[in-house]
Design a protein around this motif. Structure first.
Motif, mmCIF file in Angstrom:
data_model
loop_
_atom_site.group_PDB
_atom_site.id
_atom_site.type_symbol
_atom_site.label_atom_id
_atom_site.label_comp_id
_atom_site.label_asym_id
_atom_site.label_seq_id
_atom_site.Cartn_x
_atom_site.Cartn_y
_atom_site.Cartn_z
ATOM 1 N N LYS A 226 6.226 8.824 9.032
ATOM 2 C CA LYS A 226 6.398 7.401 8.727
ATOM 3 C C LYS A 226 5.038 6.836 8.337
ATOM 4 C CE LYS A 226 5.806 6.348 13.625
ATOM 5 N NZ LYS A 226 6.253 5.615 14.795
ATOM 6 N N MET A 227 5.048 5.647 7.737
ATOM 7 C CA MET A 227 3.790 4.926 7.517
ATOM 8 C C MET A 227 3.574 4.082 8.759
ATOM 9 S SD MET A 227 2.063 5.513 4.810
ATOM 10 C CE MET A 227 0.938 4.242 4.341
ATOM 11 N N ASP A 228 2.502 4.314 9.465
ATOM 12 C CA ASP A 228 2.262 3.567 10.689
ATOM 13 C C ASP A 228 0.746 3.419 10.870
ATOM 14 O OD1 ASP A 228 1.969 2.617 13.266
ATOM 15 O OD2 ASP A 228 3.651 3.761 14.063
ATOM 16 N N LEU B 81 0.550 12.922 11.069
ATOM 17 C CA LEU B 81 1.185 11.661 10.673
ATOM 18 C C LEU B 81 1.210 11.629 9.158
ATOM 19 C CD1 LEU B 81 2.272 8.774 11.200
ATOM 20 C CD2 LEU B 81 -0.107 7.990 11.219
ATOM 21 N N GLY B 82 2.400 11.551 8.585
ATOM 22 C CA GLY B 82 2.444 11.534 7.118
ATOM 23 C C GLY B 82 3.852 11.371 6.602
ATOM 24 N N ILE C 23 -12.983 7.677 7.690
ATOM 25 C CA ILE C 23 -12.485 6.967 8.877
ATOM 26 C C ILE C 23 -12.651 7.874 10.092
ATOM 27 C CG2 ILE C 23 -10.491 5.838 9.931
ATOM 28 C CD1 ILE C 23 -9.385 5.436 7.039
ATOM 29 N N LYS D 84 0.828 -1.203 0.000
ATOM 30 C CA LYS D 84 0.000 0.000 0.000
ATOM 31 C C LYS D 84 0.859 1.247 0.000
ATOM 32 C CE LYS D 84 -2.967 2.629 3.149
ATOM 33 N NZ LYS D 84 -4.107 2.654 4.040
ATOM 34 N N ASP E 208 -6.441 0.463 -0.477
ATOM 35 C CA ASP E 208 -7.597 0.226 0.399
ATOM 36 C C ASP E 208 -8.820 -0.142 -0.427
ATOM 37 O OD1 ASP E 208 -6.533 0.947 3.053
ATOM 38 O OD2 ASP E 208 -6.245 2.904 2.140
ATOM 39 N N GLY F 51 -4.740 5.333 -1.007
ATOM 40 C CA GLY F 51 -6.129 4.863 -0.974
ATOM 41 C C GLY F 51 -6.445 3.795 -2.013
ATOM 42 N N GLY G 270 -11.058 10.329 -1.088
ATOM 43 C CA GLY G 270 -10.611 10.534 0.290
ATOM 44 C C GLY G 270 -11.243 9.479 1.176
ATOM 45 N N LEU G 271 -10.392 8.748 1.862
ATOM 46 C CA LEU G 271 -10.890 7.755 2.817
ATOM 47 C C LEU G 271 -10.746 8.274 4.233
ATOM 48 C CD1 LEU G 271 -9.144 4.623 1.247
ATOM 49 C CD2 LEU G 271 -11.491 5.404 0.891
ATOM 50 N N SER G 272 -9.715 9.106 4.438
ATOM 51 C CA SER G 272 -9.382 9.515 5.801
ATOM 52 C C SER G 272 -10.545 10.230 6.483
ATOM 53 C CB SER G 272 -8.169 10.446 5.782
ATOM 54 O OG SER G 272 -7.158 9.888 5.005
ATOM 55 N N LYS H 251 -2.970 17.842 -0.849
ATOM 56 C CA LYS H 251 -3.710 17.746 0.405
ATOM 57 C C LYS H 251 -3.947 19.102 1.079
ATOM 58 C CE LYS H 251 -4.080 13.291 0.040
ATOM 59 N NZ LYS H 251 -5.375 12.607 -0.072
ATOM 60 N N TYR I 10 -6.902 8.574 14.899
ATOM 61 C CA TYR I 10 -8.322 8.734 14.543
ATOM 62 C C TYR I 10 -9.188 8.660 15.805
ATOM 63 C CZ TYR I 10 -7.435 8.186 9.490
ATOM 64 O OH TYR I 10 -7.012 8.362 8.186
ATOM 65 N N ARG J 184 -0.757 11.758 3.039
ATOM 66 C CA ARG J 184 0.450 11.936 2.246
ATOM 67 C C ARG J 184 0.798 13.416 2.327
ATOM 68 N NH1 ARG J 184 -0.409 11.833 -2.944
ATOM 69 N NH2 ARG J 184 -2.641 11.474 -2.880
HETATM 70 P P1 ADP Z 1 -4.690 9.168 -0.771
HETATM 71 O O1 ADP Z 1 -5.121 7.895 -1.421
HETATM 72 O O2 ADP Z 1 -4.801 10.359 -1.652
HETATM 73 O O3 ADP Z 1 -3.348 9.082 -0.124
HETATM 74 P P2 ADP Z 1 -6.936 8.709 1.035
HETATM 75 O O4 ADP Z 1 -7.549 9.563 2.088
HETATM 76 O O5 ADP Z 1 -7.833 8.204 -0.042
HETATM 77 O O6 ADP Z 1 -5.698 9.498 0.437
HETATM 78 O O7 ADP Z 1 -6.292 7.423 1.709
HETATM 79 C C1 ADP Z 1 -5.205 7.524 2.566
HETATM 80 C C2 ADP Z 1 -5.140 6.288 3.430
HETATM 81 O O8 ADP Z 1 -3.799 6.123 3.872
HETATM 82 C C3 ADP Z 1 -5.987 6.410 4.692
HETATM 83 O O9 ADP Z 1 -6.394 5.110 5.077
HETATM 84 C C4 ADP Z 1 -5.002 6.994 5.707
HETATM 85 O O10 ADP Z 1 -5.357 6.696 7.040
HETATM 86 C C5 ADP Z 1 -3.734 6.273 5.310
HETATM 87 N N1 ADP Z 1 -2.496 6.974 5.602
HETATM 88 C C6 ADP Z 1 -2.015 8.098 5.026
HETATM 89 N N2 ADP Z 1 -0.812 8.417 5.538
HETATM 90 C C7 ADP Z 1 -0.522 7.471 6.462
HETATM 91 C C8 ADP Z 1 0.590 7.222 7.327
HETATM 92 N N3 ADP Z 1 1.650 8.027 7.338
HETATM 93 N N4 ADP Z 1 0.548 6.153 8.139
HETATM 94 C C9 ADP Z 1 -0.515 5.322 8.122
HETATM 95 N N5 ADP Z 1 -1.589 5.490 7.331
HETATM 96 C C10 ADP Z 1 -1.589 6.541 6.497
#
Ligand code: ADP
Length: 543
Positions: free
Chosen positions: A356-358, A329-330, A387, A15, A21, A18, A382-384, A307, A366, A302
């Motif tokens: 970091k990705m975490d 977080l990004g 969530i 991953k 996901d 999004g 947008g999923l965030s 964004k 959240y 990201r």
């Molecule tokens: P995009 O696909 O444009 O990056 P979305 O909102 O559609 O944005 O999806 C982003 C997904 O990635 C969400 O599930 C968000 O929680 C997750 N995410 C983004 N950055 C991080 C990070 N640094 N660590 C963990 N999860 C992240």
């Protein structure tokens, strides 16, 4: 129905955003509804060993890419009713990155698109629908039509092409793409694969896909304009009869504050007391001051200009002059890493930034935050924000794309809404809206609780959207074909090529029937004042 997804990422295997996901959540939902769903994706070295060890080697063959012959293995894994086929080639995918660094992306994903099509005959899997996602899979519909359709095995396969983000198009030199895919000059004209002097994988999907979808109704409209169209708006307007927006869902099992194993305390819309514990734990974990009544504003994203982080940059001082804490977080562009690193130093105990990705930390944020800030310049879906809504963390978002379709600004006149929105891409509009949210948080607790409960009770599942995709597939095949597992054994049905519905017929359908995949009348979108804009796909339930 037999459905094949081709995509460059998919949770839980790999991953970067999004797209993963969406593919990872939609495929099992379609399979659950009785369809034969298979997914093809590259076998990156990033795919965790726990999955690789259970894969079964099904077949291997050579893929011809111009003068090259490349090994391709297909490794299969069954999970949640879906068969995943991993396209194995260590030279292309055994690298330390998923995208970007090698300068041969056209070859890596040209190989992927061809390998997917070649594999089908060897796997003896003849899908009714190939559903290709984003630019990395954009050549699949094009190759199918240009180089494979004359073969009986492929002639009846229909294709859907989904844009997850129009900004990333896969643009390469024409000779480089020709060298890999062997497509003749006659296809590099501006009505086919040529695009401003280059070859463009996204355009290939748009031109040759039988139907085009994108991930929210508003984005489907927006990308037909020059502002959002990324130089594809003319083509998208020309194909508007075959373009629709289907709103993404989220995995509501994974993102459930009542059961989430990754958060320190559970809570529901009826009893949110656990959220305060999550907040306290988050403050402690991130070294923020312990303060129950200081709202935490969160950004999980990201770190890219898409964004809207330039708006945050412009007014970070004003934001921090409020009684707030900021959690970020990004991963991404250095300028935003610098911005939030600076803020963390400058406002000790009030700002925490982690680059970091975490996934686990994302869950805890959240759950523990109060406000979710997402002022995107554009946002396909947008999923965030969905969530965040599910965790009762109220979103402050810009009205664009899927944000517009999922967040309805609080309206004091009728108490409607599930968050706070602003329209212009303007830092002070964002600031005003954030302050408005903070006002309700601090001064009008009962309004906040109402919005929180409405946010948490919203439906963000895939149920409805999966049905919309299925009805699109059925329309394309021209039959009702609810092919279940039994149909897998049956000989492939001989399908008549389906004539496009005459325009008049489409237009005369009753509104209710068309609603799922149609566009809003433009005049309505443009002329109505923001508060009146109606056709949101996931309006919060009225009280
Ligand atoms: P995009 O696909 O444009 O990056 P979305 O909102 O559609 O944005 O999806 C982003 C997904 O990635 C969400 O599930 C968000 O929680 C997750 N995410 C983004 N950055 C991080 C990070 N640094 N660590 C963990 N999860 C992240």
């Amino acid at each position: 129905m037999k459905i094949l997804f081709t995509a460059s990422e998919c949770v839980p295997f790999c991953k970067t955003g999004g797209l993963a996901d969406v593919v990872g959540a939609l495929a099992p939902v379609l399979a659950e509804k009785g369809h034969d769903v298979r997914v093809m994706l590259p076998l990156y070295s990033a795919v965790p060993h726990e999955y690789v060890k259970d894969m079964e080697h099904v077949v291997d063959f050579e893929v011809e890419l111009g003068w090259r012959k490349q090994y391709c293995g297909i490794e299969a894994l069954k999970k949640d009713g879906v068969t995943y086929y991993f396209v194995d080639n260590k030279y292309y995918y055994g690298r330390s990155y998923i995208y970007g660094l090698g300068g041969d992306e056209h070859e890596r994903f040209g190989f992927f698109c061809r390998a997917c099509l070649n594999a089908l005959t060897l796997l003896q899997f003849q899908p009714d629908i190939i559903h290709a996602h984003d630019w990395q899979s954009g050549m699949t519909p094009a190759l199918l039509r240009i180089q494979y359709q004359h073969l009986p095995f492929y002639e009846n396969i229909k294709t859907v092409y989904t844009i997850h983000n129009l900004q990333y198009q896969g643009i390469f030199g024409i000779p480089d793409v020709q060298d890999v895919l062997g497509i003749g000059d006659e296809y590099f004209t501006n009505d086919k694969l040529e695009c401003y002097g280059c070859a463009n994988f996204m355009k290939a999907g748009l031109v040759y896909g039988d139907e085009i979808t994108t991930v929210s109704p508003s984005y489907a409209e927006e990308i037909q304009t020059a502002y959002y169209g990324e130089r594809m708006d003319g083509l998208l307007r020309a194909k508007r009869e075959h373009l629709s927006g289907v709103l993404n869902g989220i995995d509501i099992k994974e993102y459930n504050p009542a059961t989430d194993p990754l958060i320190p305390a559970h809570y529901t819309a009826d009893d949110v007391s656990g959220k305060a514990l999550c907040k306290r734990a988050l403050q402690e974990e991130l070294g923020l001051e312990q303060s129950e009544d200081t709202p935490i504003v969160a950004i999980i994203s990201r770190l890219s200009n898409q964004k809207g982080l330039d708006l945050v940059d412009r007014v970070i001082g004003e934001i921090m002059s409020e009684k707030v804490q900021l959690v970020v977080l990004g991963m991404g562009d250095a300028k935003y890493v610098n911005l939030f690193s600076w803020a963390e130093q400058h406002y000790p105990g009030r700002v925490a930034a982690r680059f970091k990705m975490d996934g686990a930390l994302a869950h805890r944020i959240y759950a523990g935050a109060d406000v979710f800030l997402m002022p995107s310049q554009f946002e396909p879906c947008g999923l965030s924000q969905m969530i965040a809504l599910r965790y009762g963390t109220l979103p402050v978002v810009r009205e664009t794309g899927g944000l517009r379709d999922t967040v309805l600004s609080y309206n004091e006149a009728n108490n409607a809404g599930n968050g706070f929105t602003f329209f212009n891409y303007n830092a002070h509009d964002m600031l005003y809206t954030l302050r408005r949210a903070l006002f309700f948080y601090q001064e009008q607790k009962q309004v906040w609780q109402l919005l929180q409960s409405r946010a948490m009770n919203g439906d963000y599942s895939w149920g409805h959207s999966a049905e919309v995709y299925l009805s699109l597939y059925r329309d394309m095949l021209g039959h009702d074909a609810p092919a279940t597992a039994a149909a897998q054994e049956a000989p492939a049905p001989v399908k008549k090529p389906r004539a496009r519905k005459p325009k008049a017929e489409t237009e005369e359908k009753p509104a209710a029937e068309k609603k799922t995949r149609t566009r809003k009348p433009k005049a309505e979108t443009e002329e109505k004042p923001a508060a009146e804009k109606k056709p949101r796909t996931r309006k919060p339930k009225a009280e």
